[in-house]
Design a protein around this motif. Sequence first.
Motif, mmCIF file in Angstrom:
data_model
loop_
_atom_site.group_PDB
_atom_site.id
_atom_site.type_symbol
_atom_site.label_atom_id
_atom_site.label_comp_id
_atom_site.label_asym_id
_atom_site.label_seq_id
_atom_site.Cartn_x
_atom_site.Cartn_y
_atom_site.Cartn_z
ATOM 1 N N ASN A 98 0.824 -1.204 0.000
ATOM 2 C CA ASN A 98 0.000 0.000 0.000
ATOM 3 C C ASN A 98 0.862 1.259 0.000
ATOM 4 O O ASN A 98 0.497 2.285 -0.589
ATOM 5 C CB ASN A 98 -0.940 -0.004 1.198
ATOM 6 C CG ASN A 98 -1.991 -1.098 1.096
ATOM 7 O OD1 ASN A 98 -2.292 -1.599 0.013
ATOM 8 N ND2 ASN A 98 -2.545 -1.492 2.236
ATOM 9 N N GLN A 99 2.017 1.189 0.666
ATOM 10 C CA GLN A 99 2.953 2.309 0.664
ATOM 11 C C GLN A 99 3.452 2.584 -0.748
ATOM 12 O O GLN A 99 3.680 3.745 -1.124
ATOM 13 C CB GLN A 99 4.136 2.005 1.599
ATOM 14 C CG GLN A 99 5.177 3.105 1.668
ATOM 15 C CD GLN A 99 6.396 2.692 2.480
ATOM 16 O OE1 GLN A 99 6.434 1.617 3.077
ATOM 17 N NE2 GLN A 99 7.409 3.540 2.500
ATOM 18 N N VAL A 154 1.876 2.524 -3.446
ATOM 19 C CA VAL A 154 0.913 3.352 -4.182
ATOM 20 C C VAL A 154 1.291 4.823 -4.045
ATOM 21 O O VAL A 154 1.188 5.593 -5.016
ATOM 22 C CB VAL A 154 -0.514 3.108 -3.660
ATOM 23 C CG1 VAL A 154 -1.502 4.030 -4.354
ATOM 24 C CG2 VAL A 154 -0.918 1.650 -3.861
ATOM 25 N N GLU A 155 1.744 5.217 -2.855
ATOM 26 C CA GLU A 155 2.143 6.602 -2.637
ATOM 27 C C GLU A 155 3.513 6.892 -3.244
ATOM 28 O O GLU A 155 3.749 7.983 -3.771
ATOM 29 C CB GLU A 155 2.171 6.908 -1.141
ATOM 30 C CG GLU A 155 0.804 6.730 -0.461
ATOM 31 C CD GLU A 155 0.874 6.963 1.032
ATOM 32 O OE1 GLU A 155 1.965 7.341 1.538
ATOM 33 O OE2 GLU A 155 -0.157 6.782 1.705
ATOM 34 N N PRO A 177 2.981 6.555 -7.819
ATOM 35 C CA PRO A 177 1.627 6.777 -8.336
ATOM 36 C C PRO A 177 1.504 6.450 -9.820
ATOM 37 O O PRO A 177 0.396 6.206 -10.305
ATOM 38 C CB PRO A 177 1.380 8.263 -8.065
ATOM 39 C CG PRO A 177 2.740 8.868 -7.898
ATOM 40 C CD PRO A 177 3.577 7.796 -7.290
ATOM 41 N N MET A 216 -0.238 3.097 -10.319
ATOM 42 C CA MET A 216 -1.488 2.875 -9.593
ATOM 43 C C MET A 216 -2.479 1.998 -10.359
ATOM 44 O O MET A 216 -3.344 1.365 -9.756
ATOM 45 C CB MET A 216 -2.149 4.209 -9.231
ATOM 46 C CG MET A 216 -2.598 5.050 -10.408
ATOM 47 S SD MET A 216 -3.343 6.629 -9.882
ATOM 48 C CE MET A 216 -4.754 6.032 -8.940
#
Length: 251
Positions: A65-66, A68-69, A72, A75
């Motif tokens: 999940n990290q 994704v940041e 991007p 994504m």
Amino acid sequence: MSAPAPLSLDTSRIRAITIDLDDTLWPIWPTIARAEAVLLQWLTDHAPATAALFSSTESLRAIRNQMVELRPDLMHDLSALRRESIRLALTQAGDEPDLAEPAFDLFFAERQRVELFADAHDTLAFLAARYPVVALSNGNADVHRIGIGHYFKASLSATVLGIAKPDVRIFHAAASAAQVQPHEVLHVGDDAALDVQGALAAGMQAIWLNTPEHPWAHDKHGTPPHATVANLTAIRELLQAIPEALVQPRR
């Protein structure tokens, strides 16, 4: 404020079906949890420092999940996100980053071992005999590796197209793959926003597969679907009444 009235499904205009995969044809989270457990065991055997640093499936999911940041640009590509999250975990633990490739391959193979809902095969066979059917997913399931590819005319994903539901362009691409116009497509999916609202915005009809039987959150989701069903069998029942003369032959 009262809820908007549901739309009426116009079966006479259906010439093709698009259908979501994860949580529509099978439950996704048991599959992901099992794949993460297999990944963690592989890391224990081949990258013990990483397995020690990321000692639970929850921590593996957290670093995914990290990513994704951090990335991007990835994504819409869940495979790349997972692969690069494994690479980051290996790097942080001091293990060889190139181990990310075989580790991901193992995870991805396990991710394809889904357990279809009991009525999925019968429903897909029914639909495929009557319409061109296109799989339409934001995920990275491979219908051919899963063993259901023969039901589909095409399989489109956010990974391949670089756009994801509810963007109308992915729905329009699915209509083109089925060789029909968007207003001739019936989309089936479990997500009220991604599937229903995306399909409606694209000019399609939509069936909401609402297995938990949640109320339609009209203030949040807006226009309701043309029909709501609790299981895939109910879709067959809705469409069985269509005269054969009105059914689009599978192309």
